[in-house]
Design a protein around this motif. Sequence first.
Motif, PDB file in Angstrom:
ATOM      1  N   TRP A  69       0.807  -1.207   0.000  1.00  0.00           N
ATOM      2  CA  TRP A  69       0.000   0.000   0.000  1.00  0.00           C
ATOM      3  C   TRP A  69       0.849   1.269   0.000  1.00  0.00           C
ATOM      4  CZ3 TRP A  69      -3.286  -2.394   4.413  1.00  0.00           C
ATOM      5  CH2 TRP A  69      -4.128  -3.348   3.875  1.00  0.00           C
ATOM      6  N   PHE A  70       1.972   1.257   0.734  1.00  0.00           N
ATOM      7  CA  PHE A  70       2.853   2.420   0.813  1.00  0.00           C
ATOM      8  C   PHE A  70       4.286   1.989   0.496  1.00  0.00           C
ATOM      9  CE2 PHE A  70      -0.565   3.049   3.946  1.00  0.00           C
ATOM     10  CZ  PHE A  70      -1.163   4.159   3.397  1.00  0.00           C
ATOM     11  N   PRO A  71       4.625   1.810  -0.771  1.00  0.00           N
ATOM     12  CA  PRO A  71       5.917   1.230  -1.121  1.00  0.00           C
ATOM     13  C   PRO A  71       7.103   2.193  -1.105  1.00  0.00           C
ATOM     14  CG  PRO A  71       4.629   1.552  -3.098  1.00  0.00           C
ATOM     15  CD  PRO A  71       3.770   1.939  -1.938  1.00  0.00           C
ATOM     16  N   LYS A  72       6.877   3.509  -1.000  1.00  0.00           N
ATOM     17  CA  LYS A  72       7.995   4.451  -1.108  1.00  0.00           C
ATOM     18  C   LYS A  72       7.875   5.583  -0.107  1.00  0.00           C
ATOM     19  CE  LYS A  72       7.994   4.059  -6.088  1.00  0.00           C
ATOM     20  NZ  LYS A  72       7.858   4.810  -7.318  1.00  0.00           N
ATOM     21  N   GLY A  73       9.035   6.184   0.175  1.00  0.00           N
ATOM     22  CA  GLY A  73       9.105   7.452   0.878  1.00  0.00           C
ATOM     23  C   GLY A  73       8.799   7.409   2.356  1.00  0.00           C
ATOM     24  N   SER A  74       8.438   8.584   2.853  1.00  0.00           N
ATOM     25  CA  SER A  74       8.185   8.721   4.282  1.00  0.00           C
ATOM     26  C   SER A  74       6.897   8.007   4.696  1.00  0.00           C
ATOM     27  CB  SER A  74       8.105  10.195   4.659  1.00  0.00           C
ATOM     28  OG  SER A  74       7.038  10.821   3.966  1.00  0.00           O
ATOM     29  N   LYS A  75       5.975   7.847   3.759  1.00  0.00           N
ATOM     30  CA  LYS A  75       4.761   7.086   4.080  1.00  0.00           C
ATOM     31  C   LYS A  75       5.095   5.635   4.393  1.00  0.00           C
ATOM     32  CE  LYS A  75       1.389   9.782   1.529  1.00  0.00           C
ATOM     33  NZ  LYS A  75       0.368   9.757   0.473  1.00  0.00           N
ATOM     34  N   LYS A  76       6.103   5.084   3.727  1.00  0.00           N
ATOM     35  CA  LYS A  76       6.516   3.703   3.997  1.00  0.00           C
ATOM     36  C   LYS A  76       7.064   3.586   5.408  1.00  0.00           C
ATOM     37  CE  LYS A  76       9.351  -0.083   2.446  1.00  0.00           C
ATOM     38  NZ  LYS A  76      10.080  -0.663   1.341  1.00  0.00           N
ATOM     39  N   LEU A  77       7.892   4.555   5.826  1.00  0.00           N
ATOM     40  CA  LEU A  77       8.445   4.529   7.173  1.00  0.00           C
ATOM     41  C   LEU A  77       7.339   4.599   8.217  1.00  0.00           C
ATOM     42  CD1 LEU A  77      10.876   4.596   9.097  1.00  0.00           C
ATOM     43  CD2 LEU A  77      10.831   7.085   8.855  1.00  0.00           C
ATOM     44  N   LEU A  78       6.400   5.505   8.021  1.00  0.00           N
ATOM     45  CA  LEU A  78       5.278   5.599   8.959  1.00  0.00           C
ATOM     46  C   LEU A  78       4.428   4.338   8.958  1.00  0.00           C
ATOM     47  CD1 LEU A  78       4.187   9.290   8.370  1.00  0.00           C
ATOM     48  CD2 LEU A  78       5.359   8.337  10.353  1.00  0.00           C
ATOM     49  N   ALA A  79       4.237   3.743   7.784  1.00  0.00           N
ATOM     50  CA  ALA A  79       3.453   2.505   7.698  1.00  0.00           C
ATOM     51  C   ALA A  79       4.156   1.366   8.421  1.00  0.00           C
ATOM     52  CB  ALA A  79       3.214   2.141   6.238  1.00  0.00           C
ATOM     53  N   ILE A  80       5.468   1.280   8.305  1.00  0.00           N
ATOM     54  CA  ILE A  80       6.215   0.213   8.982  1.00  0.00           C
ATOM     55  C   ILE A  80       6.178   0.413  10.496  1.00  0.00           C
ATOM     56  CG2 ILE A  80       8.541  -0.698   9.344  1.00  0.00           C
ATOM     57  CD1 ILE A  80       8.943  -0.524   6.340  1.00  0.00           C
ATOM     58  N   ILE A  81       6.343   1.644  10.945  1.00  0.00           N
ATOM     59  CA  ILE A  81       6.280   1.907  12.388  1.00  0.00           C
ATOM     60  C   ILE A  81       4.891   1.576  12.928  1.00  0.00           C
ATOM     61  CG2 ILE A  81       6.337   3.735  14.120  1.00  0.00           C
ATOM     62  CD1 ILE A  81       8.565   5.038  12.417  1.00  0.00           C
ATOM     63  N   PHE A  82       3.856   2.036  12.230  1.00  0.00           N
ATOM     64  CA  PHE A  82       2.487   1.782  12.650  1.00  0.00           C
ATOM     65  C   PHE A  82       2.162   0.290  12.649  1.00  0.00           C
ATOM     66  CE2 PHE A  82      -2.043   1.337  11.428  1.00  0.00           C
ATOM     67  CZ  PHE A  82      -2.604   1.848  12.581  1.00  0.00           C
ATOM     68  N   SER A  83       2.586  -0.412  11.600  1.00  0.00           N
ATOM     69  CA  SER A  83       2.255  -1.836  11.515  1.00  0.00           C
ATOM     70  C   SER A  83       3.092  -2.673  12.484  1.00  0.00           C
ATOM     71  CB  SER A  83       2.395  -2.340  10.080  1.00  0.00           C
ATOM     72  OG  SER A  83       3.674  -2.089   9.590  1.00  0.00           O
ATOM     73  N   THR A  84       4.277  -2.212  12.865  1.00  0.00           N
ATOM     74  CA  THR A  84       5.048  -2.904  13.901  1.00  0.00           C
ATOM     75  C   THR A  84       4.328  -2.816  15.241  1.00  0.00           C
ATOM     76  OG1 THR A  84       7.116  -2.445  12.761  1.00  0.00           O
ATOM     77  CG2 THR A  84       7.266  -3.020  15.088  1.00  0.00           C
ATOM     78  N   ILE A  85       3.840  -1.623  15.548  1.00  0.00           N
ATOM     79  CA  ILE A  85       3.068  -1.456  16.786  1.00  0.00           C
ATOM     80  C   ILE A  85       1.819  -2.328  16.744  1.00  0.00           C
ATOM     81  CG2 ILE A  85       1.711   0.208  18.130  1.00  0.00           C
ATOM     82  CD1 ILE A  85       3.816   2.327  17.236  1.00  0.00           C
TER      83      ILE A  85
END
Length: 106
Positions: A69-85
Amino acid sequence: MNYSSNNTLSIKKLILPISIGAFLPLAFLLIIILTKEDHFKSWMYYPLIIIPTGGAIAGAFFYMMGFQWFPKGSKKLLAIIFSTILYFLALWISAVMAFAITGHWN
């Protein structure tokens, strides 16, 4: 319409994140159980099934958020942090559910 093969979702792409998401809590639970072999009871099967299932679902969600859903950029970082939580929250909720079913959550 020209679709890229990187954005298509297939079961083959989901097998690895589902396996990793389920294997991590399963390995942790098996280590705990195997170190105390004489204390194994039949009620322990429920946590061995429910908690890795929650991990598998959360692992699939983690993959979808971070790589589909969010394969690039700062959205990817936020998505990974959110999905880790959310992964750890799903493990906790599945553990509460498993131990509540067995009557060991006090």
